[in-house]
Scaffold this active site. Structure first.
Site, PDB file in Angstrom:
ATOM      1  N   ASP A  99       0.836  -1.198   0.000  1.00  0.00           N
ATOM      2  CA  ASP A  99       0.000   0.000   0.000  1.00  0.00           C
ATOM      3  C   ASP A  99       0.875   1.253   0.000  1.00  0.00           C
ATOM      4  OD1 ASP A  99       0.786  -0.860   2.503  1.00  0.00           O
ATOM      5  OD2 ASP A  99      -1.169  -0.669   3.438  1.00  0.00           O
ATOM      6  N   GLU A 159      -5.887   3.601   4.033  1.00  0.00           N
ATOM      7  CA  GLU A 159      -6.281   4.229   5.300  1.00  0.00           C
ATOM      8  C   GLU A 159      -7.711   4.772   5.238  1.00  0.00           C
ATOM      9  OE1 GLU A 159      -4.700   4.010   7.957  1.00  0.00           O
ATOM     10  OE2 GLU A 159      -2.601   3.633   7.457  1.00  0.00           O
TER      11      GLU A 159
END
Length: 417
Positions: A99, A159
């Site tokens: 990520d 997130e």
């Protein structure tokens, strides 16, 4: 090694076992790549981006993958990067993920490469991105020996933005021409540098969000009997949520409800407000717990409000499902990591973590394994700052370990020519 040294020395971890070296470990090659990976990580760290739109990070990844002979595509609704490495022989597909997004946190580390733009890689995604680039380079160097293909998933928006789900909707699992047979990802965290941890089954909690608005009737603070004060009602709801979490669920199927926002009134201090609001993050490790909360929380909250003459609106939204590691794949992960790094550096966690992770969406589709890699700098292992802290620091010497682990997991799953 210092935290600002751009060319770290060999990390203070054990070398691969002799068996792994005979099998063709990537460890030595990863050590040679380490300075380049550190530079990439620090350039990303100094210029973090938040959410689904990460154009500068995407450009750095594309530049780092240049010349490797990969089939590369980018996202439409997000600045993702998908890269496919074709092996020298036909075979299945394995997915590796990193990520790329940061957090809206003002950095307070004092590092020379610290961010100054109001965002921060406070969860270590800069390391994940650099490690995945490292794995791509390691595997590309041995592509002719691979019996299958590797799908590299560079993901924005972990997130809270659901970037993994967006990439799935845009055809991630079809990018290599066939669905992957296994998926792997690493996540750095605080603790002794170089220690790996994972477990079969539920490994990271699912995440949901609760929002409540209590509607009362405003009035003068000296005469609450002439109003319907929503503030004590909201306070009672907060306490009831804690009782609900500990009394409605089995202790071996835990639920965490944390009220993080509580607001009421913006007028003068002697004014009883019309409404009071609260919001909570909820973590679960089973879908059954979510179903119970969806059914019962509106009734509980509404009943408390009604008992005081108020009303309440309740919004319950499921964000991420439980991240469930496939037992067979995870057993293989533990075996590979122990072969490469030694038994003392790989543990099977006794319980799930109550933090959440949107790699769970991938694990819902593909049997896989999610692994923690502890990465605190020397001297900070005993009392490190945790992920999401503005002062958290990670030792980028672990990049060689992370790249090695990802490459070795793909290599071991695919087999070689």
């Amino acid at each position: 090694m210092t935290l600002t040294d751009p060319t770290p020395t060999t990390p203070a971890t054990t070398a691969p076992t002799s068996a792994a070296l005979r099998a063709g470990s990537f460890f030595d090659d990863a050590q040679r790549l380490l300075p380049d990976l550190v530079r990439l990580r620090r350039s990303i760290h100094a210029d973090p981006e938040v959410g689904l739109d990460l154009p500068r990070t995407q450009r750095r990844v594309l530049d780092a993958l240049g010349g490797l002979g990969l089939e590369i595509s980018t996202g439409i609704r997000t600045t993702s990067v998908i890269a496919v490495l074709r092996g020298g022989r036909p075979g299945p597909v394995v997915l590796l993920r990193g990520d790329m997004d940061a957090l809206p946190v003002v950095e307070q580390t004092g590092l020379e490469f610290a961010s100054t733009n109001g965002a921060m890689h406070a969860c270590g995604h800069d390391l994940h991105t650099a490690a995945l680039v490292g794995a791509a380079r390691l595997l590309a160097d041995r592509r002719e020996e691979l019996a299958g293909d590797v799908l590299f998933m560079f993901q924005p928006g972990e997130e809270g933005a659901g970037g993994a789900q967006v990439m799935l909707e845009e055809g991630l699992l079809d990018a290599a021409g066939q669905k992957p047979i296994a998926a792997y990802a690493l996540h750095v965290g605080p603790g002794p540098r170089g220690l790996f941890a994972t477990k079969p089954g539920a490994f990271m909690a699912g995440s949901s969000e609760l929002r409540v608005a209590v509607q009362g009737r405003g009035g003068h603070g000296s005469q609450p009997q002439a109003a319907l004060d929503p503030v004590p009602v909201a306070a009672e709801i907060v306490l009831a949520l804690q009782t609900f979490a500990t009394r409605r669920f089995n202790a071996f199927d835990p639920v965490v409800i944390t009220v993080t926002q509580l607001n009421a009134g913006s007028e003068a201090i002697n004014v009883i407000p019309e409404t009071a609001t609260l919001a909570a993050t909820i973590r679960t490790i089973s879908a059954a717990s979510v179903e119970v909360m969806q059914a019962e929380l509106p009734r509980l909250i509404g009943g408390i409000a009604e008992a005081h003459g108020c009303s309440a609106t309740v919004e319950f939204e499921v964000h991420y499902p439980v991240a469930v590691n496939d037992p067979a794949t995870t057993a293989g992960t533990v075996e590979v990591l122990r072969e490469v790094f030694g038994d003392q550096r790989v543990i099977v966690a006794p319980t799930p973590a109550m933090s959440s992770e949107d790699f769970a969406y991938v694990l819902d589709e593909v049997p896989g394994s999610y692994v923690f890699l502890l990465a605190s700098p020397a001297g900070l292992e005993a009392s490190p700052e945790i992920n999401h802290s503005p002062r958290v620091m990670f030792d980028d010497a672990v990049l060689a370990d992370a790249a090695t682990a990802l490459a070795q997991l793909a290599w071991s799953k695919l087999g070689t020519a």
